[in-house]
Design a protein around this motif. Structure first.
Motif, PDB file in Angstrom:
ATOM      1  N   ILE A  86      41.342  39.695  42.381  1.00 50.94           N
ATOM      2  CA  ILE A  86      42.542  40.472  42.737  1.00 50.94           C
ATOM      3  C   ILE A  86      43.387  40.834  41.508  1.00 50.94           C
ATOM      4  CG2 ILE A  86      42.733  39.680  45.136  1.00 50.94           C
ATOM      5  CD1 ILE A  86      44.894  37.719  44.216  1.00 50.94           C
ATOM      6  N   GLU A  87      43.112  40.184  40.382  1.00 49.27           N
ATOM      7  CA  GLU A  87      43.857  40.560  39.171  1.00 49.27           C
ATOM      8  C   GLU A  87      43.062  41.543  38.313  1.00 49.27           C
ATOM      9  OE1 GLU A  87      45.897  37.162  37.253  1.00 49.27           O
ATOM     10  OE2 GLU A  87      45.422  36.107  39.115  1.00 49.27           O
ATOM     11  N   GLY A  88      41.840  41.893  38.749  1.00 49.21           N
ATOM     12  CA  GLY A  88      41.003  42.794  37.954  1.00 49.21           C
ATOM     13  C   GLY A  88      40.497  43.943  38.802  1.00 49.21           C
ATOM     14  N   LYS A  89      39.205  43.814  39.209  1.00 47.85           N
ATOM     15  CA  LYS A  89      38.611  44.862  40.051  1.00 47.85           C
ATOM     16  C   LYS A  89      38.413  44.278  41.444  1.00 47.85           C
ATOM     17  CE  LYS A  89      36.212  47.291  36.411  1.00 47.85           C
ATOM     18  NZ  LYS A  89      35.074  47.146  35.499  1.00 47.85           N
ATOM     19  N   THR A  93      30.043  44.116  50.591  1.00 44.31           N
ATOM     20  CA  THR A  93      31.108  44.128  49.588  1.00 44.31           C
ATOM     21  C   THR A  93      31.830  45.463  49.646  1.00 44.31           C
ATOM     22  OG1 THR A  93      29.851  42.676  48.168  1.00 44.31           O
ATOM     23  CG2 THR A  93      31.585  43.966  47.094  1.00 44.31           C
ATOM     24  N   LEU A  94      33.154  45.402  49.665  1.00 43.46           N
ATOM     25  CA  LEU A  94      33.963  46.619  49.629  1.00 43.46           C
ATOM     26  C   LEU A  94      34.788  46.582  48.343  1.00 43.46           C
ATOM     27  CD1 LEU A  94      35.097  49.153  51.138  1.00 43.46           C
ATOM     28  CD2 LEU A  94      36.822  47.631  52.133  1.00 43.46           C
ATOM     29  N   ARG A  95      34.473  47.505  47.436  1.00 42.96           N
ATOM     30  CA  ARG A  95      35.237  47.581  46.182  1.00 42.96           C
ATOM     31  C   ARG A  95      36.441  48.479  46.410  1.00 42.96           C
ATOM     32  NH1 ARG A  95      29.956  48.041  42.828  1.00 42.96           N
ATOM     33  NH2 ARG A  95      29.547  45.809  42.704  1.00 42.96           N
ATOM     34  N   CYS A  96      37.576  48.118  45.837  1.00 38.16           N
ATOM     35  CA  CYS A  96      38.762  48.945  46.047  1.00 38.16           C
ATOM     36  C   CYS A  96      39.714  48.853  44.856  1.00 38.16           C
ATOM     37  CB  CYS A  96      39.464  48.552  47.344  1.00 38.16           C
ATOM     38  SG  CYS A  96      39.425  46.816  47.735  1.00 38.16           S
ATOM     39  N   ASP A  97      40.657  49.791  44.817  1.00 38.61           N
ATOM     40  CA  ASP A  97      41.680  49.734  43.765  1.00 38.61           C
ATOM     41  C   ASP A  97      42.706  48.659  44.093  1.00 38.61           C
ATOM     42  OD1 ASP A  97      40.423  52.005  42.749  1.00 38.61           O
ATOM     43  OD2 ASP A  97      41.834  53.394  43.733  1.00 38.61           O
ATOM     44  N   PHE A  98      43.017  48.554  45.378  1.00 36.34           N
ATOM     45  CA  PHE A  98      44.014  47.592  45.851  1.00 36.34           C
ATOM     46  C   PHE A  98      43.514  46.966  47.152  1.00 36.34           C
ATOM     47  CE2 PHE A  98      46.366  51.012  43.720  1.00 36.34           C
ATOM     48  CZ  PHE A  98      47.073  50.284  42.754  1.00 36.34           C
ATOM     49  N   ILE A  99      43.930  45.707  47.371  1.00 40.97           N
ATOM     50  CA  ILE A  99      43.691  45.080  48.679  1.00 40.97           C
ATOM     51  C   ILE A  99      45.049  44.897  49.338  1.00 40.97           C
ATOM     52  CG2 ILE A  99      42.898  43.004  49.911  1.00 40.97           C
ATOM     53  CD1 ILE A  99      40.930  42.483  47.634  1.00 40.97           C
ATOM     54  N   HIS A 138      50.443  39.988  44.357  1.00 45.23           N
ATOM     55  CA  HIS A 138      49.926  39.289  43.190  1.00 45.23           C
ATOM     56  C   HIS A 138      48.766  40.124  42.655  1.00 45.23           C
ATOM     57  CE1 HIS A 138      49.293  35.941  40.498  1.00 45.23           C
ATOM     58  NE2 HIS A 138      47.992  36.099  40.702  1.00 45.23           N
ATOM     59  N   GLY A 139      48.872  40.538  41.401  1.00 46.64           N
ATOM     60  CA  GLY A 139      47.834  41.407  40.845  1.00 46.64           C
ATOM     61  C   GLY A 139      47.722  42.656  41.694  1.00 46.64           C
ATOM     62  N   ARG A 140      46.516  42.926  42.178  1.00 43.75           N
ATOM     63  CA  ARG A 140      46.285  44.135  42.980  1.00 43.75           C
ATOM     64  C   ARG A 140      46.205  43.811  44.469  1.00 43.75           C
ATOM     65  NH1 ARG A 140      44.250  48.828  40.795  1.00 43.75           N
ATOM     66  NH2 ARG A 140      44.936  49.035  38.658  1.00 43.75           N
ATOM     67  N   LEU A 141      46.743  42.655  44.825  1.00 41.57           N
ATOM     68  CA  LEU A 141      46.822  42.279  46.242  1.00 41.57           C
ATOM     69  C   LEU A 141      48.264  42.395  46.730  1.00 41.57           C
ATOM     70  CD1 LEU A 141      45.921  40.834  48.925  1.00 41.57           C
ATOM     71  CD2 LEU A 141      46.369  38.672  47.746  1.00 41.57           C
ATOM     72  N   ARG A 171      32.826  51.661  48.555  1.00 44.35           N
ATOM     73  CA  ARG A 171      34.051  51.799  47.759  1.00 44.35           C
ATOM     74  C   ARG A 171      35.111  52.571  48.527  1.00 44.35           C
ATOM     75  NH1 ARG A 171      36.621  51.147  43.218  1.00 44.35           N
ATOM     76  NH2 ARG A 171      38.272  52.640  43.538  1.00 44.35           N
ATOM     77  N   THR A 172      36.353  52.144  48.372  1.00 44.67           N
ATOM     78  CA  THR A 172      37.473  52.893  48.947  1.00 44.67           C
ATOM     79  C   THR A 172      38.671  52.686  48.038  1.00 44.67           C
ATOM     80  OG1 THR A 172      38.686  53.332  50.998  1.00 44.67           O
ATOM     81  CG2 THR A 172      38.328  51.020  50.463  1.00 44.67           C
ATOM     82  N   GLN A 173      39.717  53.481  48.237  1.00 44.88           N
ATOM     83  CA  GLN A 173      40.886  53.269  47.377  1.00 44.88           C
ATOM     84  C   GLN A 173      41.660  52.011  47.788  1.00 44.88           C
ATOM     85  OE1 GLN A 173      42.107  57.486  47.881  1.00 44.88           O
ATOM     86  NE2 GLN A 173      42.381  57.531  45.667  1.00 44.88           N
ATOM     87  N   VAL A 174      41.931  51.880  49.089  1.00 47.47           N
ATOM     88  CA  VAL A 174      42.696  50.719  49.555  1.00 47.47           C
ATOM     89  C   VAL A 174      41.887  49.967  50.616  1.00 47.47           C
ATOM     90  CG1 VAL A 174      44.860  49.945  50.611  1.00 47.47           C
ATOM     91  CG2 VAL A 174      44.877  51.925  49.065  1.00 47.47           C
TER      92      VAL A 174
END
Ligand code: DHB
Length: 394
Positions: free
Chosen positions: A134-137, A152-158, A281-284, A4-7
């Motif tokens: 990209i529109e959710g998690k 897998t890298l989970r993030c707040d934003f890509i 778009h979304g969180r991308l 996991r990371t923020q960005v």
């Protein structure tokens, strides 16, 4: 287990690397995944001119030490046409801003080394990079060359900094994406030669046989470009043909002569303009070549990529510090305003300096009139200079 990371940043080019540094400075965590090897990204030849604020930013961030030692700082450029040279005094016209010649791959080396030294994570050599939810998690999935297992890298934003052919732009649905294109019927042949510098500043040559640019890398290595057919193959360009063409296109009325030397590299560059809107778009978010391409005349590509991530890093900072979303929502519009001005400038320099078979002789004469106007009007020269040394970032 997923990391996991923020960005999550895709791509370790100028946009991705500057972004990681800017986020680190703001206390925001990031991980970069890059499909090429460190050696490959540090060895790819690109343009070599930094805008003044890019230089200032590198220094401000403690990344400029080698640049300040090794770069070449010029006060202007030379425009050569009708076999005569004309100096454009960039520093004089812009209150002291200079032209810094420092190759993109040198910037990359400095940024990678500093990022790793700060404990930053850059995963090189990954395959099968994909973006999810990209529109959710948001998640980035990729297969590291070393282990071969999907991670897998989970993030707040890509942030997609993965260039023209990376997966990020394509993750923005077609229905919301508009692309603007222009392709030129010519390209550049770029060479490196072991020779002394042609001049103390870059020379942009408009010639009836086509454009030529004399740039530099080190006191003993020069970077020269010749307008060529975009379908040409380097095999068609023998060393003798290159030198003959460089001599013809750069000759002057006063007998100035280019010094030859062994050619150590040759490559052909296509020339086009491209912009994809929106850049979010979304969180991308997308930045740099993933969103836009400029033709190389004027060397705006790297600077434009860095400007995008300066805007984006401010917005991410406001989001994490204050929970503000207005700057993030405005990212695309804010960045595109500057991008379109850089597209305009690169298009203007390209049209003015090249011979375009698709244009009439009337247009060719207009380009010469433009050059003549530039050397005779302080207002016109100032407009060129302020764009060349870099427009402000809003
Ligand atoms: C260089 C490239 C450019 O496109 C330009 O306008 C100036 C210099 C270079 O590679 O040095």
């Amino acid at each position: 287990m997923a990391a996991r990371t923020q960005v999550g940043i895709i791509g370790a080019g100028p946009a991705g690397l500057f972004l990681a540094h800017l986020l680190h400075r703001a206390g925001i965590s990031s991980v970069i995944v890059e499909h090429r090897s460190r050696q490959a990204i540090e060895g790819t030849l690109r343009a070599g001119v930094l805008e003044q604020w890019t230089v200032d930013l590198m220094n401000e961030m403690g990344l400029g030490e080698r640049m300040m030692r090794e770069a070449h700082f010029h006060s202007g450029i030379t425009l050569r046409f009708n076999r005569q040279s004309h100096h454009i005094d960039m520093a004089g016209l812009t209150g002291g801003k200079r032209v810094t010649v420092y190759a993109q791959h040198e910037v990359i080396k400095d940024l990678v080394a500093a990022r790793l030294a700060h404990g930053g994570e850059i995963v090189f050599d990954v395959g099968e990079t994909s973006l999810h939810d990209i529109e959710g998690k948001p998640e980035i999935r990729y297969r590291p060359h070393q282990t071969g297992e999907i991670e897998t890298l989970r993030c707040d934003f890509i942030v997609g900094c993965d260039g023209q052919y990376g997966p990020s732009r394509q993750a923005i649905p077609d229905a919301v994406r508009t692309e603007y294109h222009k392709t030129y019927p010519f390209g550049w042949l770029g060479i490196l030669a072991d020779a002394p510098p042609a001049h103390h500043e870059l020379i942009y040559n408009n010639h009836s046989r086509g454009f030529a640019l004399l740039s530099t890398r080190t006191p003993t290595v020069q970077r020269y470009y010749l307008q060529c057919d975009p379908q040409d193959n380097v095999a068609q360009w023998s060393d003798d043909r290159i030198w003959a063409e460089l001599h013809r296109r750069t000759e002057t009325v006063d007998g100035w002569k280019l010094t030859e030397g062994p050619i150590t590299q040759k490559g052909i560059i296509a020339m086009r303009c491209f912009v994809s809107e929106p850049m979010q778009h979304g969180r991308l978010f997308i930045a740099g070549d993933a969103a836009h391409i400029v033709p190389p005349t004027g060397a705006k590509g790297l600077n434009l990529a860095v400007a995008d991530v300066v805007v984006l890093s401010r917005a991410l900072d406001a989001h994490y510090r204050k929970g503000a979303t207005d700057l993030l929502e405005a990212y695309s519009e804010t960045a595109l305003k500057r991008i379109w001005k850089a597209e305009r400038f690169s298009w203007y320099m390209t049209s003015m300096l090249h011979r375009n078979k698709a244009e009439s002789s009337f247009e060719q004469r207009v380009h010469l009139a433009e050059l003549d106007y530039l050397i005779s009007s302080r207002a016109a020269a100032t407009a060129l200079a302020e764009n060349y040394v870099g427009l402000p970032i809003n």
